[in-house]
Design an enzyme around this catalytic site. Structure first.
Site, PDB file in Angstrom:
ATOM      1  N   GLN A 133       0.955  -1.267  -0.097  1.00  0.00           N
ATOM      2  CA  GLN A 133       0.091  -0.012  -0.125  1.00  0.00           C
ATOM      3  C   GLN A 133       0.911   1.179  -0.039  1.00  0.00           C
ATOM      4  OE1 GLN A 133      -1.352   1.513   3.602  1.00  0.00           O
ATOM      5  NE2 GLN A 133      -3.497   1.449   3.216  1.00  0.00           N
ATOM      6  N   GLY A 134       0.852   1.912  -1.104  1.00  0.00           N
ATOM      7  CA  GLY A 134       1.554   3.315  -0.889  1.00  0.00           C
ATOM      8  C   GLY A 134       0.835   4.553  -0.524  1.00  0.00           C
ATOM      9  N   TYR A 135       0.525   4.958   0.612  1.00  0.00           N
ATOM     10  CA  TYR A 135       0.001   5.831   0.997  1.00  0.00           C
ATOM     11  C   TYR A 135       0.775   7.065   1.930  1.00  0.00           C
ATOM     12  CZ  TYR A 135      -4.757   3.603   0.756  1.00  0.00           C
ATOM     13  OH  TYR A 135      -6.078   3.134   0.199  1.00  0.00           O
ATOM     14  N   SER A 136       1.533   6.539   2.710  1.00  0.00           N
ATOM     15  CA  SER A 136       2.160   7.369   3.830  1.00  0.00           C
ATOM     16  C   SER A 136       3.352   8.066   3.156  1.00  0.00           C
ATOM     17  CB  SER A 136       2.659   7.056   5.133  1.00  0.00           C
ATOM     18  OG  SER A 136       1.476   6.553   5.829  1.00  0.00           O
ATOM     19  N   SER A 148       4.894  -1.357   4.132  1.00  0.00           N
ATOM     20  CA  SER A 148       4.895  -2.664   4.530  1.00  0.00           C
ATOM     21  C   SER A 148       4.958  -3.719   3.434  1.00  0.00           C
ATOM     22  CB  SER A 148       3.541  -3.293   5.440  1.00  0.00           C
ATOM     23  OG  SER A 148       3.658  -2.159   6.268  1.00  0.00           O
ATOM     24  N   GLU A 153     -14.840  -0.744   8.610  1.00  0.00           N
ATOM     25  CA  GLU A 153     -13.799  -0.985   9.479  1.00  0.00           C
ATOM     26  C   GLU A 153     -14.376  -0.882  10.988  1.00  0.00           C
ATOM     27  OE1 GLU A 153      -9.526   0.194   8.354  1.00  0.00           O
ATOM     28  OE2 GLU A 153     -10.649   1.841   8.692  1.00  0.00           O
TER      29      GLU A 153
END
Lengths: 362, 394
Positions: free
Chosen positions: B122-125, B157, B240
């Site tokens: 996941q490429g978010y931060s 991660s 969620e």
């Protein structure tokens, strides 16, 4: 699967809230305090009208016949409104003692009077959870001698008294040889006191096969009721702190916009909300999950007391100097939580009890 | 109050238990080897993984039933058997695509991802976009029919193990910050991607920094429209509620401490006989019990579609802080033994898991919305307190 309150339970809380709101909870507590009243007959009459005094008493004896979770929900609302009225002793523990250990005759005499509010019953149980100053009551030949401290709902017509051997007794408030002394405490909304017995005539509550088990059940139930009262009082304090923070301006802005203040409020709410779930569970467990009831009651009492104490401090701080004054009256809730914490075992004592019950202590 | 799950669900529980008894010797250990992929296939076929994902996308196709999902989780945990593959592709991308993906994306991506044939990160931060995620700067410019991506991600991660990435990038530099983001999918084998490991305090390598230099991605590999990336990323937030916490894991850790206190001695005396440690133990037990009850309330709220108020908002804050404190107690119980760490260390207790979890949960207190952000959310959304006024800039 449903973990939550039924519609009837929500309505019970709502109708009680309406009554206490109308009769001015803090205002009434102030008058009760100023006049050093023993009983507030108007409040008691209102509670009787709503069925609160007879909440757990069977219908055949003039009560409503509800359960101990319902009683916990009432206790919460009373704590929320700092209501100056007997409940935990007179409407929960004393009826429970009569229902579980009283004879049919004793039940027929006392339960209708307690249900209607015509009589108030005090409960002497403190020594069964740990005696101070060598207090304790011994029974011999139908007569009681000794001393009972921190009697719950002290301004009463009759007392349920636990003796040192696990026996339970009924004693009239005007019995010969009984000396009653009110003990002034921080909490002026609920009288507690001391009973001295000098060879006092008593009626044994002897219909239970195992009287000590009944005493244990009274302690568990009382702990859950005090936890619920603290839950209500603490949630009222959070509401007041939040409302005050939105209102109060410093540095040209509401102090509720400052993260330091916001985080104090968030921490209070985050810690207290799980207590609500725990109190519900513990109230349910008393009658429905007997194997878990005692340990759960201990944890409900200890944990809610710890969180309640923290909330009482923090909510006062959010009010700044005004929190410390009688003007705002926040201290009525602070003191209610303070009394609840110590009664029937403070957090350390109750946690030790929880460890013993799980065979974790020597 | 009705705490029983009812006859239909108890029958379902028996099915799960029976499955576990029959097949548990096929269950893999950790990792993603051939046995893990075979186990995943078996779980999907029985409806214990990908349970509510439609059949045409490679799932089992059952109607959503929160209690059945809970029963599966409970029984697999009780049996200490792998519940199948996890990871951000399965836990985040698949629900996102089911919610807002195109038909083609659902058909092409969900099946292989669910079966573990395609691993995602996941490429978010980003370095400048942590709590303020919408401040992200990695940009994608359209050049013909390709996006050209430049920038940097962090806390990625399993980037070093991943085949593909789902990535938030800025495509509309002139739009307000929440409206200038797009949600792209691309191969981690694309030229121009550099991965640098970010070793964490446990000595573990799960995080990475990922650098993009002129990475070219076909224009069609976008979920939602241009500028809708923020909405896409938040599409699954509503699912969620309360899913973060597993109080049963906390309970089993607590039982682990009780065992430890029965076996550990100081001067030959068992720790369980120390009133000070016993009180700390009971304190934590009370808190765990409260969170367990809170979890039941959330579960019930989800099953009965009832409002649970603030009870859901507090879970991340309370459980991560409590778990950190719980692991701390075990370390203190062990005294100097508590500092031993690393594989093969003499006298090591519990395979070093107490120290590892103690540190790992500090990471979780920070990751996924810090405790401070959680408190802002509780205060603002839960208690209705006003936001902090923005500074006048310039």
């Amino acid at each position: 699967m449903e973990f939550g309150l039924s519609q009837e339970q929500t309505m019970l809380q709502d109708s009680l809230t309406r009554f206490l709101g109308d009769s001015g909870s803090l205002a009434r507590a102030r008058v009760f305090n100023a006049n050093n009243e023993g009983r507030a007959p108007d409040v008691l009459a209102g509670l009787a009208e709503l069925g609160v005094t007879g909440l757990i008493i069977p219908e055949e004896h003039g009560g409503v016949g509800l359960g101990l979770l319902d009683a916990a929900l009432v206790s919460e609302v009373l704590g929320r409104h700092v209501t100056p009225a007997p409940f935990i002793g007179s409407s929960v523990l004393a009826p429970l003692a009569l229902m579980r250990a009283g004879s049919a005759g004793q039940q027929a005499v006392w339960l209708p009077k307690l249900a209607s509010g015509a009589a108030v019953a005090g409960v002497a149980l403190s020594e069964a959870t740990g005696a101070r100053e060598n207090a304790g009551v011994t029974a011999s030949g139908g007569r009681l001698s000794g001393r009972a401290l921190f009697v719950i709902d002290f301004e009463a017509d009759v007392y349920v008294v636990a003796d040192k051997a696990g026996g339970l007794h009924l004693v009239a408030a005007d019995a010969k040889g009984l000396t009653r002394t009110r003990l002034p405490t921080i909490d002026t909304t609920r009288p507690v006191g001391e009973l001295n017995f000098d060879n006092v005539e008593a009626e044994p509550l002897a219909a239970a096969a195992d009287s000590a088990a009944v005493v244990r059940f009274l302690i568990d139930t009382g702990r859950v009721m005090y936890a619920a009262d603290t839950l209500g009082a603490a949630s009222a304090m959070i509401d007041q702190a939040v409302a005050y923070a939105k209102e109060r301006k410093q540095f040209e802005r509401a102090i509720a916009t400052f993260q330091a203040v916001k985080h104090m409020c968030a921490e209070m709410a985050a810690a207290l909300e799980p207590c609500r779930s725990l109190v519900w569970y513990a109230g349910h467990a008393l009658e429905s999950l007997p194997a878990e009831a005692s340990v759960t009651a201990c944890h409900a009492k200890a944990h809610t007391s710890e969180v309640g104490t923290r909330v009482a401090k923090t909510a006062t701080e959010v009010h700044g100097g005004m929190g410390f004054t009688d003007l705002v009256g926040l201290h009525y809730w602070f003191k209610r939580i303070g009394l609840n914490r110590q009664m029937l075992g403070g957090p350390e004592a109750v946690r030790e009890d929880a460890a013993r019950l799980q065979a974790l202590a020597a | 109050m009705e705490l029983s799950y009812g006859a239909e669900h108890e029958a379902f529980r028996r099915e799960v238990v029976e499955f576990l008894q029959t097949h548990r010797d096929q269950a893999p250990g950790s990792g993603r080897g051939a046995s893990a992929l075979a186990w995943q296939k078996l779980l999907i076929a029985h409806g214990y993984a990908g349970r509510t994902i439609p059949k045409e996308y490679g799932g089992y196709g059952a109607a959503p039933d929160i209690l059945k999902s809970r029963i599966i989780a409970e029984e697999f945990a009780k049996a200490q058997v792998s519940p199948g593959l996890g990871g951000q592709g399965i836990s985040m991308l698949i629900p996102t695509l089911l919610e807002v993906g195109s038909e083609e994306q659902k058909r092409d991506i969900i099946g292989p991802t669910l079966r573990g044939e395609r691993i995602w990160c996941q490429g978010y931060s980003e370095p400048g976009a942590g709590s303020d995620l919408a401040n992200l700067r990695t940009k994608a410019d359209l050049d013909g029919d390709e996006w050209v991506i430049n920038g940097q991600k962090i806390w990625t991660s399993t980037a070093h193990l991943a085949d593909w990435i789902f990535c938030l990038v800025r495509t509309e530099p002139d739009a307000p910050k929440h409206q200038g983001i797009s949600f792209l999918l691309f191969s981690m084998k694309s030229p121009g991607i550099e991965i640098r490991p970010l070793i964490d305090m446990t000595n573990g390598h799960s995080f990475n920094e990922v650098f993009f230099t002129d990475v070219r991605v076909p224009a069609g590999q976008i979920v939602g429209k241009r500028g809708e990336g923020w909405k896409v990323a938040n599409a699954i937030l509503k699912h969620e509620r309360g899913s973060l916490a597993d109080p049963n894991v906390m309970l089993s850790r607590l039982n682990g401490i009780k065992e430890l206190m029965r076996s550990e001695t100081i001067d030959g005396r068992r720790l369980i006989y120390s009133p000070v440690f016993r009180d700390r133990l009971m304190r934590v037990e009370g808190e765990v019990m409260a969170m367990r009850c809170n979890d039941l309330r959330l579960l019930s709220g989800a099953v009965n579609n009832a409002d649970v108020g603030i009870a859901g908002m507090i879970v991340k804050l309370q459980t991560t802080e409590l778990r950190h404190e719980l692991e701390r107690l075990a370390i203190d119980v062990m005294g100097e033994m508590g500092v031993l760490y690393g594989e093969g260390a003499p006298h090591l207790r519990g395979n070093g898991s107490w120290q590892w979890n103690y540190m790992f949960f500090l990471g979780l207190i920070i990751g996924g919305g810090t405790s401070q952000i959680q408190k802002n959310i509780i205060a603002e959304r839960g208690l209705g307190m006003p936001r902090e006024p923005k500074l006048a800039i310039g």
